[in-house]
Design a protein around this motif. Structure first.
Motif, PDB file in Angstrom:
ATOM      1  N   GLU A  43       0.429  -1.252  -0.534  1.00 28.41           N
ATOM      2  CA  GLU A  43      -0.359   0.110  -0.350  1.00 28.41           C
ATOM      3  C   GLU A  43       0.963   1.375  -0.233  1.00 28.41           C
ATOM      4  OE1 GLU A  43      -1.102  -2.894   1.499  1.00 28.41           O
ATOM      5  OE2 GLU A  43      -2.929  -3.551   1.078  1.00 28.41           O
ATOM      6  N   LEU A  44       2.028   1.272   0.506  1.00 28.39           N
ATOM      7  CA  LEU A  44       3.249   2.540   0.136  1.00 28.39           C
ATOM      8  C   LEU A  44       3.976   2.833  -0.823  1.00 28.39           C
ATOM      9  CD1 LEU A  44       4.736   1.858   4.111  1.00 28.39           C
ATOM     10  CD2 LEU A  44       2.809   3.234   3.413  1.00 28.39           C
ATOM     11  N   ARG A  45       3.494   1.905  -1.664  1.00 30.84           N
ATOM     12  CA  ARG A  45       4.120   1.890  -3.205  1.00 30.84           C
ATOM     13  C   ARG A  45       3.407   3.084  -3.937  1.00 30.84           C
ATOM     14  NH1 ARG A  45       4.901  -3.466  -5.821  1.00 30.84           N
ATOM     15  NH2 ARG A  45       5.578  -1.934  -7.468  1.00 30.84           N
ATOM     16  N   SER A  46       3.694   3.872  -4.542  1.00 29.89           N
ATOM     17  CA  SER A  46       2.822   5.297  -4.419  1.00 29.89           C
ATOM     18  C   SER A  46       2.974   5.105  -5.505  1.00 29.89           C
ATOM     19  CB  SER A  46       3.318   6.478  -4.304  1.00 29.89           C
ATOM     20  OG  SER A  46       5.082   6.177  -4.816  1.00 29.89           O
ATOM     21  N   GLY A  47       2.961   4.306  -6.903  1.00 24.23           N
ATOM     22  CA  GLY A  47       3.562   3.948  -7.969  1.00 24.23           C
ATOM     23  C   GLY A  47       3.327   5.163  -8.842  1.00 24.23           C
ATOM     24  N   ARG A  48       4.023   6.079  -8.652  1.00 30.34           N
ATOM     25  CA  ARG A  48       4.650   7.341  -8.654  1.00 30.34           C
ATOM     26  C   ARG A  48       6.110   7.148 -10.095  1.00 30.34           C
ATOM     27  NH1 ARG A  48       2.941  12.100  -7.255  1.00 30.34           N
ATOM     28  NH2 ARG A  48       4.815  13.831  -8.013  1.00 30.34           N
ATOM     29  N   ASN A  49       5.440   6.115 -10.766  1.00 29.71           N
ATOM     30  CA  ASN A  49       6.707   6.059 -11.882  1.00 29.71           C
ATOM     31  C   ASN A  49       7.027   5.530 -13.521  1.00 29.71           C
ATOM     32  OD1 ASN A  49       4.707   4.011 -12.390  1.00 29.71           O
ATOM     33  ND2 ASN A  49       5.888   2.613 -12.358  1.00 29.71           N
ATOM     34  N   GLY A  50       6.270   6.616 -13.375  1.00 31.89           N
ATOM     35  CA  GLY A  50       5.774   7.420 -14.701  1.00 31.89           C
ATOM     36  C   GLY A  50       5.062   6.607 -15.601  1.00 31.89           C
ATOM     37  N   GLY A  51       4.318   5.680 -15.197  1.00 37.88           N
ATOM     38  CA  GLY A  51       3.814   4.397 -15.798  1.00 37.88           C
ATOM     39  C   GLY A  51       2.416   4.625 -16.239  1.00 37.88           C
ATOM     40  N   ALA A  52       1.325   4.207 -17.000  1.00 34.76           N
ATOM     41  CA  ALA A  52       0.601   4.817 -17.670  1.00 34.76           C
ATOM     42  C   ALA A  52      -0.483   3.735 -16.970  1.00 34.76           C
ATOM     43  CB  ALA A  52       0.105   4.047 -19.228  1.00 34.76           C
ATOM     44  N   HIS A  53      -0.756   4.134 -14.971  1.00 35.04           N
ATOM     45  CA  HIS A  53      -2.093   3.046 -15.361  1.00 35.04           C
ATOM     46  C   HIS A  53      -2.372   4.120 -13.605  1.00 35.04           C
ATOM     47  CE1 HIS A  53       1.134   3.916 -11.968  1.00 35.04           C
ATOM     48  NE2 HIS A  53       2.293   3.213 -13.087  1.00 35.04           N
ATOM     49  N   ALA A  54      -3.374   4.059 -13.298  1.00 33.55           N
ATOM     50  CA  ALA A  54      -4.357   5.059 -12.278  1.00 33.55           C
ATOM     51  C   ALA A  54      -3.516   5.734 -11.358  1.00 33.55           C
ATOM     52  CB  ALA A  54      -5.678   4.494 -11.755  1.00 33.55           C
ATOM     53  N   LEU A  55      -2.598   4.930 -10.722  1.00 29.21           N
ATOM     54  CA  LEU A  55      -1.784   5.817  -9.222  1.00 29.21           C
ATOM     55  C   LEU A  55      -0.526   6.460 -10.107  1.00 29.21           C
ATOM     56  CD1 LEU A  55      -0.768   2.892  -7.166  1.00 29.21           C
ATOM     57  CD2 LEU A  55      -2.090   4.705  -6.828  1.00 29.21           C
ATOM     58  N   PRO A 125      11.358   8.836 -17.536  1.00 32.52           N
ATOM     59  CA  PRO A 125      11.714   9.310 -16.506  1.00 32.52           C
ATOM     60  C   PRO A 125      12.677  10.131 -16.016  1.00 32.52           C
ATOM     61  CG  PRO A 125      12.622   6.525 -15.740  1.00 32.52           C
ATOM     62  CD  PRO A 125      12.534   7.108 -17.141  1.00 32.52           C
ATOM     63  N   ASP A 126      11.842  11.691 -16.248  1.00 30.85           N
ATOM     64  CA  ASP A 126      12.365  13.133 -16.315  1.00 30.85           C
ATOM     65  C   ASP A 126      13.013  12.776 -14.788  1.00 30.85           C
ATOM     66  OD1 ASP A 126      13.053  15.623 -15.827  1.00 30.85           O
ATOM     67  OD2 ASP A 126      11.293  15.893 -16.879  1.00 30.85           O
ATOM     68  N   PRO A 127      14.624  12.661 -14.834  1.00 30.85           N
ATOM     69  CA  PRO A 127      15.373  13.013 -14.066  1.00 30.85           C
ATOM     70  C   PRO A 127      15.160  14.316 -13.027  1.00 30.85           C
ATOM     71  CG  PRO A 127      16.416  13.603 -15.756  1.00 30.85           C
ATOM     72  CD  PRO A 127      15.049  13.069 -15.917  1.00 30.85           C
ATOM     73  N   ARG A 128      14.502  15.390 -13.632  1.00 30.49           N
ATOM     74  CA  ARG A 128      13.919  16.513 -12.839  1.00 30.49           C
ATOM     75  C   ARG A 128      13.299  16.611 -12.113  1.00 30.49           C
ATOM     76  NH1 ARG A 128      14.968  20.453 -17.829  1.00 30.49           N
ATOM     77  NH2 ARG A 128      13.030  18.605 -18.371  1.00 30.49           N
ATOM     78  N   HIS A 129      12.072  15.837 -12.493  1.00 31.96           N
ATOM     79  CA  HIS A 129      10.930  15.381 -11.148  1.00 31.96           C
ATOM     80  C   HIS A 129      10.503  14.611 -11.248  1.00 31.96           C
ATOM     81  CE1 HIS A 129      10.705  19.617 -13.407  1.00 31.96           C
ATOM     82  NE2 HIS A 129       9.798  19.889 -12.465  1.00 31.96           N
TER      83      HIS A 129
END
Length: 403
Positions: A43-55, A125-129
């Motif tokens: 649950e703590l995995r935010s999903g902010r990996n730049g993928g194409a999904h709902a997180l 992935p954008d290295p700056r953001h």
């Protein structure tokens, strides 16, 4: 042996009580933190990996439509547990590669409304953001074509749309007014029934097969790219409402196909109601037991000697050795000899008398019991209780004669 007394300096040792208490407290907190993090890691995995999904908050992600659905009372749910996909609500699937296994999910959703959004973009992935991506290229059409190829073969084509409006079927809600993304991905093939097309008739949204399975060829209609336009966002929400089942109470966005799934965890169950109360009770009980174990009640008590001083201790030790050796049966004759020798000295038995004559002399002394009878009882005794009774009788006979 007795305990050797030590000085106060030796008792303190290398660490004082405060240091040891701090080390123990830090260890307990670290252990509990590890247990809790282990239970809630998925649950703590935010999903902010730049993928194409709902997180994902990237341009190609779908967190925007999830946020909008929640803000407008549509009760969106981001599901990590595959078992939760059996709901009657609309389920939005966002596979990112043709290699994604859709078999089990499609079998579970066979007669329930399901929207499959095909992939489109290649990003890095954008290295700056954190969570952002940079555009690399468009996915080859074989990737979106392969998502459902095992069960529903269709062809995906890329067009230059010019941003012209898409056209919905006449009986669909008039609010579904989308501007075509640039470029535009469309699909065609057997079993494809168009719902949303461009002006040239290229299908963007279609119903596949006989069940309520819908396929969106171009994800930019619902992705964060499209949500930056208010009209496009409004049409996206209306589309989800139209695709949803009658009487639905929410919209489900699946992320198990994107690698964020989890199975039920017994460890996590211990931290969820109603088992949380039991877990807290056990934790408090262990804490109280630990506090009690660290506190001393009264002055320290020195251990007794392993071998005590005195005749009594010597006799007790000798008796214990006899019991361990199992030789109680041979003590009767020896005790008779001890009592006889003592009686000879006390009563002045003539030294010329031997064995039976000596016992006969002792039998002639006044009293209720005869010495020879008591001696024979002691010799024949084998059980410890019989031996004790015979020895007590001999002792009483001697005491009775000398009082």
């Amino acid at each position: 042996m007795s305990d050797v007394p030590v000085t106060d300096g030796e008792m303190r040792g290398a660490f004082d009580v405060r240091t040891v208490a701090i080390l123990i407290a830090v260890g307990i907190v670290a252990f509990l933190g590890m247990v809790v993090l282990g239970a809630y890691a998925p649950e703590l995995r935010s999903g902010r990996n730049g993928g194409a999904h709902a997180l994902s908050t990237a341009a190609t992600g779908f967190s925007g439509i999830v946020t909008l659905a929640g803000a407008t009372g549509r009760n969106p749910q981001v599901v990590r547990n595959p078992n939760a996909l059996s709901t009657e609500n609309l389920v939005v699937l966002t596979p990112e590669r043709a290699a994604t296994d859709m078999t089990k999910v499609l079998a579970l959703r066979r007669v329930k409304p399901t929207l499959v959004i095909l992939p489109k973009w290649v990003t890095t992935p954008d290295p700056r953001h954190s969570g952002w991506v940079n555009y690399v290229a468009l996915l080859p059409v074989r990737e979106p074509m392969g998502v459902l190829a095992a069960q529903y073969p269709f062809k995906v084509t890329r067009y230059r749309s010019g941003g012209r409006p898409l056209v919905a079927l006449p009986w669909m809600p008039p609010s579904l007014r989308f501007a075509a993304p640039r470029p535009l991905y469309t699909l065609a093939g057997p079993g494809v029934r168009p719902l949303l097309s461009d002006a040239a008739g290229h299908v963007v949204l279609a119903q596949i097969g006989q069940g309520p399975l819908y396929v969106l060829a171009d994800p930019d209609l619902l992705s964060n790219i499209g949500m930056r336009d208010a009209a496009q966002a409004r049409a996206a929400l209306d589309l989800l409402d139209w695709l949803n089942s009658t009487g639905a109470d929410g919209i489900v966005f699946d992320v198990t196909l994107n690698g964020f799934g989890r199975s039920p965890s017994p460890l996590k169950l211990a931290f969820d109601p109603p088992f949380l109360a039991m877990t807290l009770t056990l934790a408090v009980a262990l804490l109280l037991a630990g506090i009690q174990a660290t506190a001393r009640f009264g002055p320290p008590r020195r251990r007794p000697r392993a071998i005590a001083f005195g005749k009594t201790a010597l006799i007790d030790n000798a008796a214990a050795l006899v019991r361990k050796a199992g030789r109680q049966g041979g003590l009767g004759e020896r005790y008779v000899q001890v009592v006889r020798d003592r009686a000879v000295g006390v009563f002045g038995v003539p030294t010329r008398l031997r064995d039976g004559a000596r016992d006969g002399y002792l039998d002639g002394l006044a009293g209720r019991a005869r010495f020879s009878t008591l001696a024979e009882d002691a010799r024949s005794a084998r059980h410890p209780r019989d031996m004790l009774a015979a020895a007590q009788a001999l002792h009483h006979w001697l005491w009775e004669k000398t009082r």
